[in-house]
Structure formats: structure tokens, C-alpha cells
Design a protein around this motif. Structure first.
Motif, short mmCIF file in Angstrom:
data_model
loop_
_atom_site.label_atom_id
_atom_site.label_comp_id
_atom_site.label_asym_id
_atom_site.label_seq_id
_atom_site.Cartn_x
_atom_site.Cartn_y
_atom_site.Cartn_z
N ALA A 117 -6.51 -29.43 58.12
CA ALA A 117 -6.54 -30.13 59.41
C ALA A 117 -5.63 -29.42 60.41
N ALA A 118 -6.01 -29.48 61.66
CA ALA A 118 -5.25 -28.81 62.72
C ALA A 118 -3.87 -29.44 62.85
N ASP A 119 -2.86 -28.59 62.93
CA ASP A 119 -1.48 -29.03 63.10
C ASP A 119 -0.88 -28.26 64.27
N PRO A 120 -0.57 -28.94 65.38
CA PRO A 120 -0.03 -28.21 66.55
C PRO A 120 1.31 -27.56 66.29
N ARG A 121 2.03 -27.98 65.25
CA ARG A 121 3.35 -27.39 64.97
C ARG A 121 3.24 -26.12 64.15
N ALA A 122 2.08 -25.91 63.51
CA ALA A 122 1.91 -24.73 62.66
C ALA A 122 1.45 -23.54 63.49
N VAL A 123 1.89 -22.39 63.07
CA VAL A 123 1.49 -21.15 63.73
C VAL A 123 0.39 -20.51 62.88
N THR A 124 -0.82 -20.56 63.38
CA THR A 124 -1.97 -20.01 62.65
C THR A 124 -2.73 -19.04 63.54
N ILE A 125 -3.41 -18.12 62.89
CA ILE A 125 -4.26 -17.17 63.61
C ILE A 125 -5.68 -17.73 63.62
N PRO A 126 -6.23 -18.02 64.77
CA PRO A 126 -7.59 -18.59 64.79
C PRO A 126 -8.61 -17.57 64.31
N ARG A 127 -9.55 -18.06 63.52
CA ARG A 127 -10.61 -17.21 63.00
C ARG A 127 -11.95 -17.89 63.24
N PRO A 128 -12.99 -17.13 63.51
CA PRO A 128 -14.32 -17.73 63.67
C PRO A 128 -14.93 -18.09 62.33
N ASP A 129 -16.09 -18.68 62.36
CA ASP A 129 -16.82 -18.98 61.14
C ASP A 129 -17.25 -17.68 60.46
N TRP A 130 -17.62 -17.79 59.20
CA TRP A 130 -17.88 -16.59 58.40
C TRP A 130 -19.02 -15.75 58.95
N TYR A 131 -20.03 -16.41 59.60
CA TYR A 131 -21.16 -15.63 60.11
C TYR A 131 -20.83 -14.90 61.40
#
Length: 227
Positions: A117-131
Motif C-alpha cells: 500500500a502507498a505510504d507517503p512517508r516511504a521513499v520509493t521509486i515509481p515503476r510502471p506495470d510489467w507490460y
């Protein structure tokens, strides 16, 4: 009108029998009698179920003995039965799809799982769907403007204009190569090779991205890792 009076009230009220309507033609050649209202078909041309009624009426004509003449003109050697001629590709396609899903589940299971689940406090690299991962990986191979807008626009435009390019430039290239004619795309070794190489390149970028950030390959600008 009849002299007999019909009572409209009470449980024993009489009901007038339907009368036939005499239609006389204007030219004086006689007339015909319309059927009583209770004998007429309740579904007319203006009824919503009229097309269904017409279809039910035409079905035995087209599919029964009266409609066998539709296939009489075609020779028997030119006809193909539905089973197995037209049936056999579908089980093979289903098996290939099951094998592909099994291979993806076995080797890239982590990439196919749902993200947390999305967490605004976490630092993540956005990735698109596999296709869309092959496009995400393609952006890493050069300048952002060229890789994101120029080259995809050229590829999409070439696919849209391919029938016109094939029809105009194909015969000219065939004359230069000494061919009698320019083959159709399905039997053209040049265009077929280009399309197959393009699909292989897309598959290579897809698996490169699915390999993850720990899988890096050397490139002109330095090592490039997966998504």
C-alpha cells in the motif's frame, strides 16, 4: 348496427363478437376481407420483437433443406470442416498461454506480485506495470527527450504509415534487388526480419527490467541496471 342491446355492467355482461371488416378497392374490381382482430399476429413490423420473429422464420429456410443450395456451388475439396481444421489452433493457444503464465510465475514471481500500500512517508521509486517496463528500461539508454518522445514517435508513425511505405517503396526496392515483385508482408523476408528483431528487442528490454536493480549490463554511457 345491431338492434340487440349489449349490457356493459354486471358479471353476466355479454361480449360482442368480433366482426369482419370488408375492404373494397377503389377501382371496383372487388375487395377482400380482413381477419378479425383476435386472429391477427400481435407482432407487426413496428413491434420490437419483429426482427426476432423474422429471424426465427428465416432460420429453417437458410439452415434446413431449403438452404442447402448455399453450399452447393462450392466444391467439396475447397471446404474445410470445423473439427478439426478450424478447432485445433485454440487448444494450442490455450496451452501456450498456460506455459507462459507458468514461466512468469516461476522466474519473475516477485515482479508479478502486488505492490504494498502507498505510504507517503516511504521513499520509493515509481515503476510502471510489467507490460510497460520495456519503455521504462528504454528511457535509461539515452537522453530523456530523444528516448521518450522522438524515437517512440518515429516508431508509432512508421507503424501507422507502413502500408503506404510498403506499397510505394516496396516495388522500387524489388526492382533494385532484381525481384519479380515485392512480396506481401507475411512472406517478405526483409519486413518480416525487421518486425521479428523489433519484437526480440522489446522482449530483451522487458526481461532486462524484470531482472531487477541488481542486474546490470555494460552500455555506452556506463552500466545500466534493471528496474
Amino acid at each position: 348496427m345491431s338492434d340487440k342491446k349489449i349490457e356493459n355492467d354486471g358479471p353476466g355482461a355479454a361480449v360482442a363478437a368480433p366482426k369482419e371488416v370488408q375492404i373494397v378497392e377503389l377501382d371496383g374490381h372487388g375487395g377482400h376481407t380482413l381477419e378479425p382482430e383476435w386472429k391477427r399476429l400481435p407482432i407487426g413490423p413496428d413491434h420490437i420483437l419483429y426482427p426476432v420473429l423474422v429471424g426465427l422464420a428465416l432460420f429453417p429456410i437458410l439452415m434446413g433443406d431449403a438452404g442447402h443450395h448455399l453450399a452447393d456451388d462450392m466444391p467439396d475439396e475447397d471446404t474445410h470442416p470445423f473439427f478439426p481444421d478450424h478447432f485445433w489452433p485454440y487448444p494450442i493457444i490455450a496451452v501456450v498461454m498456460l506455459i507462459a503464465v507458468g514461466v512468469l510465475s516461476a522466474f519473475v514471481q516477485k515482479n508479478l506480485q502486488l505492490e504494498p500500500a502507498a505510504d507517503p512517508r516511504a521513499v520509493t521509486i515509481p515503476r510502471p506495470d510489467w507490460y510497460f517496463l520495456f519503455l521504462f528500461q528504454f528511457l535509461k539508454l539515452g537522453p530523456e527527450l530523444i528516448m521518450s518522445q522522438v524515437i517512440p514517435g518515429i516508431v508509432v508513425g512508421a507503424l501507422i504509415l507502413f502500408p503506404f511505405i510498403d506499397g510505394i517503396a516496396g516495388p522500387r526496392m524489388a526492382r533494385r534487388l532484381g525481384w519479380k515483385r515485392w512480396p506481401v508482408p507475411g512472406r517478405n523476408i526483409i519486413t518480416g526480419t525487421v518486425f521479428v528483431l523489433g519484437l526480440l528487442y522489446v522482449a530483451f528490454l522487458e526481461f532486462w527490467a524484470l531482472a531487477g536493480p541488481n542486474f546490470c549490463l555494460p552500455y555506452f554511457t556506463g552500466p545500466v541496471c534493471g528496474a
